[in-house]
Design an enzyme around this catalytic site. Structure first.
Site, short mmCIF file in Angstrom:
data_model
loop_
_atom_site.label_atom_id
_atom_site.label_comp_id
_atom_site.label_asym_id
_atom_site.label_seq_id
_atom_site.Cartn_x
_atom_site.Cartn_y
_atom_site.Cartn_z
CG HIS A 176 74.35 32.04 47.99
ND1 HIS A 176 73.12 32.45 47.65
CD2 HIS A 176 75.01 32.58 46.85
CE1 HIS A 176 73.08 33.19 46.61
NE2 HIS A 176 74.45 33.16 45.96
CG ASP A 232 70.63 31.77 49.85
OD1 ASP A 232 71.50 32.12 50.78
OD2 ASP A 232 70.80 31.64 48.67
N GLY A 278 76.93 37.45 40.50
CA GLY A 278 77.06 38.68 40.83
C GLY A 278 75.90 39.23 41.22
CB SER A 286 74.04 36.02 44.52
OG SER A 286 73.97 35.04 43.43
N GLY A 287 72.06 37.80 46.21
CA GLY A 287 71.78 38.74 47.57
C GLY A 287 71.16 40.06 47.29
#
Length: 267
Positions: free
Chosen positions: A73, A119, A212, A214-215
Protein backbone atom coordinates in the site's frame (compact mmCIF):
# COMPACT_ATOMS: atom_id res chain seq x y z
CA UNK A 1 37.51 -10.10 -10.11
CA UNK A 2 38.12 -13.04 -7.77
CA UNK A 3 39.66 -10.75 -5.14
CA UNK A 4 36.60 -8.48 -5.29
CA UNK A 5 34.27 -11.45 -4.79
CA UNK A 6 36.31 -12.61 -1.79
CA UNK A 7 36.30 -9.09 -0.32
CA UNK A 8 32.53 -8.83 -0.74
CA UNK A 9 32.08 -12.19 0.95
CA UNK A 10 34.31 -11.15 3.87
CA UNK A 11 32.35 -7.93 4.35
CA UNK A 12 29.04 -9.79 4.28
CA UNK A 13 30.34 -12.43 6.69
CA UNK A 14 31.67 -9.78 9.09
CA UNK A 15 28.29 -8.10 9.38
CA UNK A 16 25.92 -11.02 8.78
CA UNK A 17 22.25 -10.23 9.40
CA UNK A 18 20.37 -8.96 12.38
CA UNK A 19 23.38 -8.15 14.58
CA UNK A 20 23.83 -4.38 14.84
CA UNK A 21 27.23 -2.93 15.68
CA UNK A 22 25.43 -0.58 18.07
CA UNK A 23 22.82 -2.74 19.85
CA UNK A 24 19.51 -1.04 20.63
CA UNK A 25 18.73 0.12 24.15
CA UNK A 26 15.67 -1.98 24.97
CA UNK A 27 13.55 -0.20 27.54
CA UNK A 28 9.98 -0.81 28.62
CA UNK A 29 8.99 2.81 28.00
CA UNK A 30 5.24 3.10 27.40
CA UNK A 31 5.02 4.82 23.99
CA UNK A 32 7.80 5.50 21.54
CA UNK A 33 11.25 6.89 22.23
CA UNK A 34 14.30 8.04 20.27
CA UNK A 35 16.48 5.10 19.29
CA UNK A 36 20.18 4.73 19.94
CA UNK A 37 21.76 6.00 16.66
CA UNK A 38 22.11 3.24 14.07
CA UNK A 39 20.90 0.52 16.42
CA UNK A 40 18.36 -0.63 13.80
CA UNK A 41 20.67 -0.51 10.73
CA UNK A 42 18.17 -2.31 8.46
CA UNK A 43 15.55 0.43 8.85
CA UNK A 44 15.08 2.44 5.66
CA UNK A 45 13.13 5.53 4.69
CA UNK A 46 11.09 5.05 1.52
CA UNK A 47 10.70 8.39 -0.21
CA UNK A 48 8.62 9.50 -3.18
CA UNK A 49 8.71 12.55 -5.46
CA UNK A 50 4.93 13.03 -5.26
CA UNK A 51 5.31 16.57 -3.89
CA UNK A 52 8.02 17.58 -6.35
CA UNK A 53 10.81 16.77 -3.92
CA UNK A 54 11.88 13.66 -2.08
CA UNK A 55 9.66 13.12 0.95
CA UNK A 56 9.39 10.27 3.46
CA UNK A 57 6.25 8.22 2.87
CA UNK A 58 6.91 4.82 4.45
CA UNK A 59 9.41 2.65 6.23
CA UNK A 60 10.96 -0.60 5.11
CA UNK A 61 13.57 -3.20 5.97
CA UNK A 62 16.82 -4.05 4.22
CA UNK A 63 16.95 -7.86 3.85
CA UNK A 64 19.93 -8.23 1.48
CA UNK A 65 22.51 -6.04 -0.23
CA UNK A 66 20.00 -4.96 -2.87
CA UNK A 67 16.47 -5.80 -1.68
CA UNK A 68 14.16 -3.94 0.68
CA UNK A 69 10.91 -5.24 2.17
CA UNK A 70 7.95 -2.87 2.52
CA UNK A 71 4.15 -2.73 2.21
CA UNK A 72 2.27 -2.85 -1.10
CA UNK A 73 0.00 0.00 0.00
CA UNK A 74 3.05 2.29 0.14
CA UNK A 75 3.51 2.07 -3.62
CA UNK A 76 1.82 4.28 -6.22
CA UNK A 77 2.78 3.63 -9.85
CA UNK A 78 2.54 7.33 -10.68
CA UNK A 79 5.57 8.28 -8.61
CA UNK A 80 9.28 7.59 -8.49
CA UNK A 81 10.85 6.21 -5.35
CA UNK A 82 14.18 6.18 -3.63
CA UNK A 83 15.45 4.50 -0.47
CA UNK A 84 17.56 6.18 2.19
CA UNK A 85 19.66 3.82 4.30
CA UNK A 86 21.78 4.41 7.38
CA UNK A 87 19.61 7.28 8.64
CA UNK A 88 18.95 8.40 12.21
CA UNK A 89 17.58 11.90 11.61
CA UNK A 90 15.66 12.50 8.39
CA UNK A 91 16.53 16.21 8.44
CA UNK A 92 20.28 15.99 9.05
CA UNK A 93 23.05 15.13 6.62
CA UNK A 94 24.66 12.05 8.14
CA UNK A 95 27.94 10.31 7.45
CA UNK A 96 27.43 6.72 6.36
CA UNK A 97 23.93 7.25 4.97
CA UNK A 98 23.11 6.21 1.40
CA UNK A 99 20.36 7.21 -1.05
CA UNK A 100 19.49 4.68 -3.74
CA UNK A 101 16.90 4.85 -6.50
CA UNK A 102 14.39 2.03 -6.69
CA UNK A 103 15.31 0.00 -9.76
CA UNK A 104 12.34 -2.40 -9.54
CA UNK A 105 9.29 -2.55 -7.29
CA UNK A 106 7.42 -5.84 -7.06
CA UNK A 107 4.08 -5.82 -5.22
CA UNK A 108 2.36 -9.09 -4.40
CA UNK A 109 0.08 -10.06 -7.28
CA UNK A 110 -2.77 -10.89 -4.87
CA UNK A 111 -2.61 -7.66 -2.89
CA UNK A 112 -6.15 -6.59 -1.92
CA UNK A 113 -6.27 -2.91 -1.07
CA UNK A 114 -9.76 -3.05 0.47
CA UNK A 115 -9.00 -5.86 2.94
CA UNK A 116 -5.23 -5.24 3.24
CA UNK A 117 -4.54 -8.84 2.25
CA UNK A 118 -1.06 -9.74 0.95
CA UNK A 119 0.12 -6.20 1.76
CA UNK A 120 3.76 -6.78 0.91
CA UNK A 121 6.24 -5.52 -1.68
CA UNK A 122 9.92 -5.83 -2.53
CA UNK A 123 12.13 -3.03 -3.83
CA UNK A 124 15.33 -3.75 -5.71
CA UNK A 125 17.95 -1.04 -5.24
CA UNK A 126 19.68 0.48 -8.26
CA UNK A 127 22.95 -1.07 -7.07
CA UNK A 128 23.95 -3.30 -4.14
CA UNK A 129 24.99 -1.55 -0.95
CA UNK A 130 28.10 -2.39 1.05
CA UNK A 131 27.27 -3.43 4.58
CA UNK A 132 28.70 -1.25 7.33
CA UNK A 133 28.15 -0.23 10.94
CA UNK A 134 25.16 1.86 9.81
CA UNK A 135 23.76 -0.29 6.97
CA UNK A 136 23.10 -4.02 7.37
CA UNK A 137 20.18 -6.39 6.77
CA UNK A 138 17.74 -7.90 9.21
CA UNK A 139 17.34 -11.67 9.20
CA UNK A 140 14.25 -13.38 7.82
CA UNK A 141 12.25 -15.79 10.00
CA UNK A 142 11.71 -19.44 9.20
CA UNK A 143 8.87 -20.14 6.77
CA UNK A 144 5.43 -20.19 8.44
CA UNK A 145 6.84 -19.46 11.91
CA UNK A 146 4.16 -18.02 14.21
CA UNK A 147 5.17 -15.75 17.09
CA UNK A 148 3.76 -16.81 20.47
CA UNK A 149 1.26 -14.51 22.18
CA UNK A 150 3.07 -11.92 24.26
CA UNK A 151 6.38 -12.08 22.37
CA UNK A 152 8.28 -8.82 23.06
CA UNK A 153 8.82 -7.27 19.63
CA UNK A 154 9.56 -3.71 18.52
CA UNK A 155 8.17 -1.40 15.87
CA UNK A 156 10.50 1.27 14.48
CA UNK A 157 9.89 4.20 12.17
CA UNK A 158 9.60 7.92 11.52
CA UNK A 159 5.80 7.97 11.67
CA UNK A 160 3.66 10.49 13.52
CA UNK A 161 4.33 10.76 17.24
CA UNK A 162 0.56 10.73 17.89
CA UNK A 163 -2.62 10.58 15.81
CA UNK A 164 -2.62 14.31 15.02
CA UNK A 165 0.99 14.97 15.94
CA UNK A 166 4.01 15.79 13.79
CA UNK A 167 6.09 13.14 12.05
CA UNK A 168 9.24 12.12 13.86
CA UNK A 169 12.59 13.53 12.79
CA UNK A 170 14.60 11.04 14.88
CA UNK A 171 13.92 7.32 14.35
CA UNK A 172 11.57 5.98 17.03
CA UNK A 173 11.20 2.56 18.64
CA UNK A 174 8.35 1.15 20.69
CA UNK A 175 7.81 -2.15 22.44
CA UNK A 176 4.74 -3.92 21.00
CA UNK A 177 3.96 -7.32 22.53
CA UNK A 178 2.44 -9.76 20.04
CA UNK A 179 -1.29 -10.43 20.27
CA UNK A 180 -2.00 -14.01 19.20
CA UNK A 181 -4.36 -14.64 16.29
CA UNK A 182 -6.93 -16.30 18.56
CA UNK A 183 -7.23 -13.05 20.49
CA UNK A 184 -6.78 -10.56 17.65
CA UNK A 185 -9.50 -12.20 15.54
CA UNK A 186 -12.10 -11.91 18.33
CA UNK A 187 -15.12 -9.74 17.55
CA UNK A 188 -14.12 -6.93 19.93
CA UNK A 189 -10.57 -6.86 18.51
CA UNK A 190 -9.98 -7.00 14.73
CA UNK A 191 -12.47 -9.81 14.01
CA UNK A 192 -12.29 -11.21 10.45
CA UNK A 193 -9.98 -8.42 9.28
CA UNK A 194 -7.12 -10.19 11.08
CA UNK A 195 -6.09 -13.26 9.10
CA UNK A 196 -3.57 -15.98 9.90
CA UNK A 197 -1.14 -14.30 7.47
CA UNK A 198 -1.01 -11.23 9.70
CA UNK A 199 0.63 -10.42 13.04
CA UNK A 200 -1.09 -8.18 15.59
CA UNK A 201 1.00 -6.34 18.17
CA UNK A 202 0.14 -3.78 20.84
CA UNK A 203 -3.49 -2.85 21.46
CA UNK A 204 -3.04 -1.30 24.93
CA UNK A 205 -4.47 2.02 23.73
CA UNK A 206 -1.16 3.78 24.36
CA UNK A 207 1.51 2.46 22.02
CA UNK A 208 1.11 1.74 18.30
CA UNK A 209 2.47 2.36 14.84
CA UNK A 210 1.15 5.52 13.20
CA UNK A 211 1.00 7.27 9.81
CA UNK A 212 4.46 7.14 8.24
CA UNK A 213 5.41 3.87 9.94
CA UNK A 214 3.72 1.83 7.20
CA UNK A 215 5.98 -0.68 5.51
CA UNK A 216 8.40 -0.69 8.42
CA UNK A 217 9.38 -3.70 10.51
CA UNK A 218 8.07 -5.57 13.48
CA UNK A 219 11.43 -6.82 14.68
CA UNK A 220 11.94 -9.59 17.24
CA UNK A 221 15.11 -10.89 18.87
CA UNK A 222 16.28 -14.50 18.71
CA UNK A 223 17.95 -16.38 21.55
CA UNK A 224 21.35 -15.85 19.88
CA UNK A 225 20.87 -12.07 19.95
CA UNK A 226 20.08 -11.63 16.25
CA UNK A 227 16.94 -9.88 15.03
CA UNK A 228 14.32 -11.20 12.58
CA UNK A 229 11.81 -9.06 10.71
CA UNK A 230 8.52 -10.78 11.48
CA UNK A 231 6.11 -8.11 10.28
CA UNK A 232 5.52 -5.30 7.79
CA UNK A 233 3.34 -2.46 9.13
CA UNK A 234 0.04 -2.75 7.27
CA UNK A 235 -2.86 -1.02 9.03
CA UNK A 236 -4.32 0.35 12.24
CA UNK A 237 -7.60 1.81 13.42
CA UNK A 238 -9.28 4.61 11.49
CA UNK A 239 -10.23 6.10 14.86
CA UNK A 240 -6.61 6.94 15.62
CA UNK A 241 -3.18 5.45 16.18
CA UNK A 242 -3.66 4.36 19.81
CA UNK A 243 -7.03 2.63 20.15
CA UNK A 244 -7.64 0.02 22.85
CA UNK A 245 -7.94 -3.53 21.46
CA UNK A 246 -7.06 -2.31 17.97
CA UNK A 247 -3.39 -3.32 17.79
CA UNK A 248 -1.15 -2.44 14.88
CA UNK A 249 -1.53 -5.11 12.21
CA UNK A 250 1.47 -6.36 10.25
CA UNK A 251 1.83 -8.59 7.23
CA UNK A 252 3.37 -11.79 8.61
CA UNK A 253 6.71 -12.16 6.85
CA UNK A 254 7.03 -15.89 7.58
CA UNK A 255 3.96 -16.54 5.42
CA UNK A 256 5.72 -15.03 2.39
CA UNK A 257 9.20 -16.56 2.54
CA UNK A 258 8.64 -18.56 -0.66
CA UNK A 259 7.37 -15.44 -2.46
CA UNK A 260 10.32 -13.38 -1.23
CA UNK A 261 12.84 -16.00 -2.34
CA UNK A 262 11.15 -16.36 -5.74
CA UNK A 263 11.17 -12.61 -6.41
CA UNK A 264 14.78 -12.18 -5.28
CA UNK A 265 15.88 -15.11 -7.45
CA UNK A 266 14.01 -14.13 -10.62
CA UNK A 267 14.90 -10.42 -10.82
Amino acid sequence: MRSLVILAFMVASAYGCGLPTFPPVLSRVVAGEDVRPHSWPWQISLQSDSSGRWRHVCGGTLISSDWVLTAAHCINDRYNYRVELGKHSLKASEEGSIAQRAAKIITHKDYNILLSRNDIALIQLSSPVTFSDTVMPACLPDRDFVLPHGSPCYVTGWGRLSTDGPPADILQQALLPVVGHDVCSQSNWWSVLATDKMVCAGGDGITAGCNGDSGGPLICQNSDGSWDVHGVVSFGSGQGCNVFQKPTVFTQVSSYINWINTVMTNY
